[in-house]
Design a protein around this motif. Sequence first.
Motif, PDB file in Angstrom:
ATOM      1  N   VAL A 160       0.716  -1.292  -0.018  1.00  0.00           N
ATOM      2  CA  VAL A 160       0.224   0.036  -0.044  1.00  0.00           C
ATOM      3  C   VAL A 160       0.776   1.310  -0.077  1.00  0.00           C
ATOM      4  N   ARG A 161       0.497   1.964  -1.004  1.00  0.00           N
ATOM      5  CA  ARG A 161       1.610   3.396  -1.195  1.00  0.00           C
ATOM      6  C   ARG A 161       0.833   4.418  -1.134  1.00  0.00           C
ATOM      7  N   GLY A 162       1.128   5.336  -0.253  1.00  0.00           N
ATOM      8  CA  GLY A 162       0.343   6.614   0.035  1.00  0.00           C
ATOM      9  C   GLY A 162       0.837   7.264   1.314  1.00  0.00           C
ATOM     10  N   PRO A 163       0.392   8.741   1.312  1.00  0.00           N
ATOM     11  CA  PRO A 163       0.942   9.491   2.491  1.00  0.00           C
ATOM     12  C   PRO A 163       0.546   8.956   3.916  1.00  0.00           C
ATOM     13  N   TYR A 164       1.526   8.424   4.695  1.00  0.00           N
ATOM     14  CA  TYR A 164       1.010   7.948   6.129  1.00  0.00           C
ATOM     15  C   TYR A 164       0.359   6.620   6.059  1.00  0.00           C
ATOM     16  N   ALA A 165       0.679   5.777   4.861  1.00  0.00           N
ATOM     17  CA  ALA A 165      -0.051   4.395   4.984  1.00  0.00           C
ATOM     18  C   ALA A 165       0.305   3.605   6.057  1.00  0.00           C
ATOM     19  N   TYR A 166       1.665   3.605   6.149  1.00  0.00           N
ATOM     20  CA  TYR A 166       2.223   2.667   7.295  1.00  0.00           C
ATOM     21  C   TYR A 166       1.503   3.227   8.621  1.00  0.00           C
ATOM     22  N   GLY A 167       1.473   4.599   8.867  1.00  0.00           N
ATOM     23  CA  GLY A 167       0.989   4.983  10.198  1.00  0.00           C
ATOM     24  C   GLY A 167      -0.404   4.683  10.699  1.00  0.00           C
ATOM     25  N   TYR A 168      -1.290   4.889   9.453  1.00  0.00           N
ATOM     26  CA  TYR A 168      -2.771   4.246   9.722  1.00  0.00           C
ATOM     27  C   TYR A 168      -2.831   2.861   9.564  1.00  0.00           C
ATOM     28  N   ALA A 169      -2.229   2.086   9.006  1.00  0.00           N
ATOM     29  CA  ALA A 169      -2.441   0.763   8.800  1.00  0.00           C
ATOM     30  C   ALA A 169      -1.763   0.039   9.905  1.00  0.00           C
ATOM     31  N   ARG A 170      -0.983   0.483  10.525  1.00  0.00           N
ATOM     32  CA  ARG A 170      -0.357  -0.344  11.817  1.00  0.00           C
ATOM     33  C   ARG A 170      -1.285  -0.473  13.022  1.00  0.00           C
ATOM     34  N   ALA A 171      -2.594   0.329  12.995  1.00  0.00           N
ATOM     35  CA  ALA A 171      -3.590   0.119  14.093  1.00  0.00           C
ATOM     36  C   ALA A 171      -4.119  -1.122  13.584  1.00  0.00           C
ATOM     37  N   GLU A 172      -3.998  -1.882  12.656  1.00  0.00           N
ATOM     38  CA  GLU A 172      -4.937  -2.972  12.068  1.00  0.00           C
ATOM     39  C   GLU A 172      -3.932  -4.400  12.713  1.00  0.00           C
ATOM     40  N   ALA A 173      -2.705  -4.103  12.946  1.00  0.00           N
ATOM     41  CA  ALA A 173      -1.873  -5.399  13.137  1.00  0.00           C
ATOM     42  C   ALA A 173      -2.618  -6.112  14.429  1.00  0.00           C
ATOM     43  N   GLY A 174      -2.510  -7.306  14.516  1.00  0.00           N
ATOM     44  CA  GLY A 174      -3.005  -8.086  15.360  1.00  0.00           C
ATOM     45  C   GLY A 174      -3.893  -9.503  14.973  1.00  0.00           C
ATOM     46  N   VAL A 175      -4.565 -10.007  15.797  1.00  0.00           N
ATOM     47  CA  VAL A 175      -5.482 -11.234  15.730  1.00  0.00           C
ATOM     48  C   VAL A 175      -6.878 -10.551  15.438  1.00  0.00           C
ATOM     49  N   HIS A 176      -7.629 -11.026  14.374  1.00  0.00           N
ATOM     50  CA  HIS A 176      -8.983 -10.745  13.843  1.00  0.00           C
ATOM     51  C   HIS A 176      -9.791 -11.755  14.160  1.00  0.00           C
ATOM     52  N   ARG A 177     -10.808 -11.643  14.886  1.00  0.00           N
ATOM     53  CA  ARG A 177     -11.860 -12.841  15.349  1.00  0.00           C
ATOM     54  C   ARG A 177     -12.994 -12.644  14.524  1.00  0.00           C
ATOM     55  N   LEU A 178     -13.693 -13.692  14.044  1.00  0.00           N
ATOM     56  CA  LEU A 178     -15.251 -13.492  13.272  1.00  0.00           C
ATOM     57  C   LEU A 178     -15.590 -14.681  13.927  1.00  0.00           C
ATOM     58  N   ILE A 179     -17.040 -14.241  14.242  1.00  0.00           N
ATOM     59  CA  ILE A 179     -18.228 -15.117  15.011  1.00  0.00           C
ATOM     60  C   ILE A 179     -19.280 -14.998  13.958  1.00  0.00           C
ATOM     61  N   ARG A 180     -19.688 -16.233  13.353  1.00  0.00           N
ATOM     62  CA  ARG A 180     -20.866 -16.327  12.385  1.00  0.00           C
ATOM     63  C   ARG A 180     -21.347 -17.638  12.341  1.00  0.00           C
ATOM     64  N   LEU A 181     -22.715 -17.682  11.527  1.00  0.00           N
ATOM     65  CA  LEU A 181     -22.970 -19.065  11.226  1.00  0.00           C
ATOM     66  C   LEU A 181     -22.301 -19.542   9.899  1.00  0.00           C
ATOM     67  N   SER A 182     -21.660 -20.666  10.077  1.00  0.00           N
ATOM     68  CA  SER A 182     -20.749 -21.037   8.868  1.00  0.00           C
ATOM     69  C   SER A 182     -21.614 -21.640   7.737  1.00  0.00           C
ATOM     70  N   PRO A 183     -21.112 -20.849   6.487  1.00  0.00           N
ATOM     71  CA  PRO A 183     -21.654 -21.242   5.440  1.00  0.00           C
ATOM     72  C   PRO A 183     -20.861 -22.690   4.725  1.00  0.00           C
ATOM     73  N   PHE A 184     -20.023 -23.396   5.334  1.00  0.00           N
ATOM     74  CA  PHE A 184     -19.338 -24.267   4.798  1.00  0.00           C
ATOM     75  C   PHE A 184     -19.522 -25.450   5.655  1.00  0.00           C
ATOM     76  N   ASN A 185     -20.483 -25.862   6.427  1.00  0.00           N
ATOM     77  CA  ASN A 185     -21.211 -27.016   6.747  1.00  0.00           C
ATOM     78  C   ASN A 185     -22.652 -27.106   6.694  1.00  0.00           C
TER      79      ASN A 185
END
Length: 346
Positions: A160-185
């Motif tokens: 991702v290239r643009g002004p302060y791209a890393y500064g903004y994006a670093r807020a997203e680092a980490g583990v993201h969890r999703l809880i839903r009804l599975s469409p795959f079973n």
Amino acid sequence: MFDLASKQAHIEELEERAAHPELWNDPREAQGLMQRLTRLKNEVDVWTSIGVRLTNLDELIELASAEDDDSLQEELTTEVAASRAELDRLELGLLLSGRYDDGDTFISIQAGMGGTDAQDWAEMLLRMYMRWAEARGFTVNLLEESPGDEAGIKSATIEVRGPYAYGYARAEAGVHRLIRLSPFNSAHTRQTSFARIEVMPEVDDAPEIVIKPDDLRVDVFRSGGHGGQGVNTTDSAVRLTHLPTGLVVVCQNERSQLQNRETALRVLRGRLIERDLQRQAEERARLRGAYRDAAFGSQMRTYYLHPSTLVKDHRTDHETSNVQAVLDGQIDPFIEAYLRWNVAEA
């Protein structure tokens, strides 16, 4: 605070480097330096402009008060509101004061626990970040994508290239969890899935990071895509393994093996820098007695699609019930909340 003297000194340093006759021997490095110089100059110009604007506003208020002129009230009200909005925007910019915040970034998505659901979740996050970056006017390039066994992806890396791209994006680092009804079973039962997001700065001039040729294992293979379709018919894809750390980087978006190797090296350098920044942050946290192990299950944000709809950031407590908007890339409120929270935690 905005350190004008420091910014101007940095501009002078970059201008001196830009004047070096050998700079353009490496076009990518030269282009990155010129972009950084332009951003810094624009930043200084913006703050200089708002300073003049506030001075003029102060003089106008004094004039209206001295002459008891009510006709200026509407103009003053409009100008004060506009100045406050501009200062709020600039205040957020001050939160992006890290060493690499003003530069470009790499974002890596890795499916975690959850099987096919997790791989589908990783692809959803890839789409989310690409939409977010495009909405901000950033340039996005897909560097690597490993298809899932049945659906989704096992991993992907975007630039991702643009002004302060890393500064903004670093807020997203980490583990993201999703809880839903599975469409795959077939039972359509509730499923919890995980994906890890890594955010690395793209830096050409990091003298503290030295990658020795002897520390690398280089493997080449044929690029491939979804459904086993070959991207090309040569062994152009590159996998770099950094032996001292065990870090592995893959790049396969270019048709040239040499270009893929150069890009993979840039991603590896970013990962090593981020690894060092994380080590420093953990050490500061230990000194404050606030360190927590970043285990794969210690999610930083949860996306609930069942039984209710909610996205909640566990660091800042910022949340919204408009899950679809978030998945469509509208994550700026979460990023802003993180930046303000991060300053308070520092």
